[in-house]
Design a protein around this motif. Structure first.
Motif, PDB file in Angstrom:
ATOM      1  N   ALA A  63       0.831  -1.212   0.000  1.00  0.00           N
ATOM      2  CA  ALA A  63       0.000   0.000   0.000  1.00  0.00           C
ATOM      3  C   ALA A  63       0.863   1.259   0.000  1.00  0.00           C
ATOM      4  O   ALA A  63       0.375   2.344  -0.324  1.00  0.00           O
ATOM      5  CB  ALA A  63      -0.935   0.002   1.208  1.00  0.00           C
ATOM      6  N   GLN A  92      -1.794   9.655  -3.129  1.00  0.00           N
ATOM      7  CA  GLN A  92      -2.001   8.213  -2.955  1.00  0.00           C
ATOM      8  C   GLN A  92      -1.784   7.811  -1.493  1.00  0.00           C
ATOM      9  O   GLN A  92      -2.472   6.940  -0.963  1.00  0.00           O
ATOM     10  CB  GLN A  92      -1.043   7.435  -3.860  1.00  0.00           C
ATOM     11  N   ARG A  94      -2.637   9.286   1.020  1.00  0.00           N
ATOM     12  CA  ARG A  94      -3.796   9.691   1.835  1.00  0.00           C
ATOM     13  C   ARG A  94      -4.929   8.663   1.771  1.00  0.00           C
ATOM     14  O   ARG A  94      -5.935   8.811   2.444  1.00  0.00           O
ATOM     15  CB  ARG A  94      -4.324  11.056   1.392  1.00  0.00           C
ATOM     16  N   SER A  95      -4.740   7.596   0.980  1.00  0.00           N
ATOM     17  CA  SER A  95      -5.777   6.561   0.883  1.00  0.00           C
ATOM     18  C   SER A  95      -5.894   5.814   2.208  1.00  0.00           C
ATOM     19  O   SER A  95      -4.967   5.817   3.033  1.00  0.00           O
ATOM     20  CB  SER A  95      -5.448   5.568  -0.239  1.00  0.00           C
ATOM     21  N   GLU A  96      -7.008   5.169   2.409  1.00  0.00           N
ATOM     22  CA  GLU A  96      -7.227   4.416   3.648  1.00  0.00           C
ATOM     23  C   GLU A  96      -6.187   3.301   3.812  1.00  0.00           C
ATOM     24  O   GLU A  96      -5.637   3.104   4.902  1.00  0.00           O
ATOM     25  CB  GLU A  96      -8.637   3.822   3.647  1.00  0.00           C
ATOM     26  N   ALA A  97      -5.896   2.585   2.725  1.00  0.00           N
ATOM     27  CA  ALA A  97      -4.919   1.484   2.792  1.00  0.00           C
ATOM     28  C   ALA A  97      -3.534   2.011   3.145  1.00  0.00           C
ATOM     29  O   ALA A  97      -2.825   1.419   3.973  1.00  0.00           O
ATOM     30  CB  ALA A  97      -4.880   0.734   1.462  1.00  0.00           C
ATOM     31  N   MET A  99      -2.821   4.845   4.741  1.00  0.00           N
ATOM     32  CA  MET A  99      -2.819   5.353   6.116  1.00  0.00           C
ATOM     33  C   MET A  99      -2.729   4.205   7.123  1.00  0.00           C
ATOM     34  O   MET A  99      -2.030   4.314   8.133  1.00  0.00           O
ATOM     35  CB  MET A  99      -4.055   6.217   6.377  1.00  0.00           C
ATOM     36  N   THR A 100      -3.393   3.104   6.827  1.00  0.00           N
ATOM     37  CA  THR A 100      -3.293   1.924   7.694  1.00  0.00           C
ATOM     38  C   THR A 100      -1.856   1.423   7.721  1.00  0.00           C
ATOM     39  O   THR A 100      -1.309   1.101   8.782  1.00  0.00           O
ATOM     40  CB  THR A 100      -4.247   0.817   7.203  1.00  0.00           C
ATOM     41  N   ASN A 103       0.394   3.752   9.725  1.00  0.00           N
ATOM     42  CA  ASN A 103       0.208   3.519  11.162  1.00  0.00           C
ATOM     43  C   ASN A 103       0.930   2.261  11.617  1.00  0.00           C
ATOM     44  O   ASN A 103       1.473   2.213  12.724  1.00  0.00           O
ATOM     45  CB  ASN A 103      -1.276   3.452  11.507  1.00  0.00           C
TER      46      ASN A 103
END
Length: 146
Positions: A63, A92, A94-97, A99-100, A103
């Motif tokens: 990701a 790109q 900033r996508s949820e995947a 960002m996960t 983290n």
């Protein structure tokens, strides 16, 4: 707690692993979209095995990889294309995947020395520069209490 970057360009596997050990790296995070390489030892399975023998954990986070069609401008530093591809990649991230995955890297860094891994030796020509920028920004916000 530390996050840095490294590329394997111009290095043999043994020299690369030695470099990681000297730096005290505990976890290598592969930020290539596809963890394959024509260079012996740097594809996902072989690399994970060599790192495991050296006591270094391997984590692949596709990701955080850069799409093939967004790579051309990374050879340049100061041009419209260079700025465009870097801005596109920042979006790109900033996508949820992504960002996960960011983290996850931040959590790994709380536990020890982490290095982000891709091909290019010079980080300025690699998307991991933008990954590191965003990670450092996110982590410094989390570490500063209001």
């Amino acid at each position: 707690m530390s996050i840095s970057g490294i590329g394997y360009e111009g290095l043999a596997l043994d020299a690369f692993v030695s470099k990681l050990r000297v730096r005290g790296i505990q976890t290598l995070v592969d930020v290539r979209l596809n963890a394959i390489s024509r260079k012996r030892g740097f594809s996902k399975r072989a690399l994970a095995e060599a790192l495991g023998v050296a006591g270094i954990a391997y984590v692949h986070l596709p990701a955080l990889g850069n799409q093939r069609d967004n790579r051309a401008g990374y050879g340049e530093l100061e041009s419209d294309l260079a700025n465009e591809v870097r801005d596109r990649f920042r979006q790109q991230l900033r996508s949820e995947a992504a960002m996960t995955a960011l983290n996850e890297v931040a959590a790994l860094a709380q536990a020890g020395e982490v290095v982000l891994f891709c091909y290019e030796q010079d980080e300025r020509h690699c998307h991991r520069e933008q990954v590191l920028e965003l990670l450092r920004s996110l982590m410094s916000r989390d570490l500063v209490k209001s």
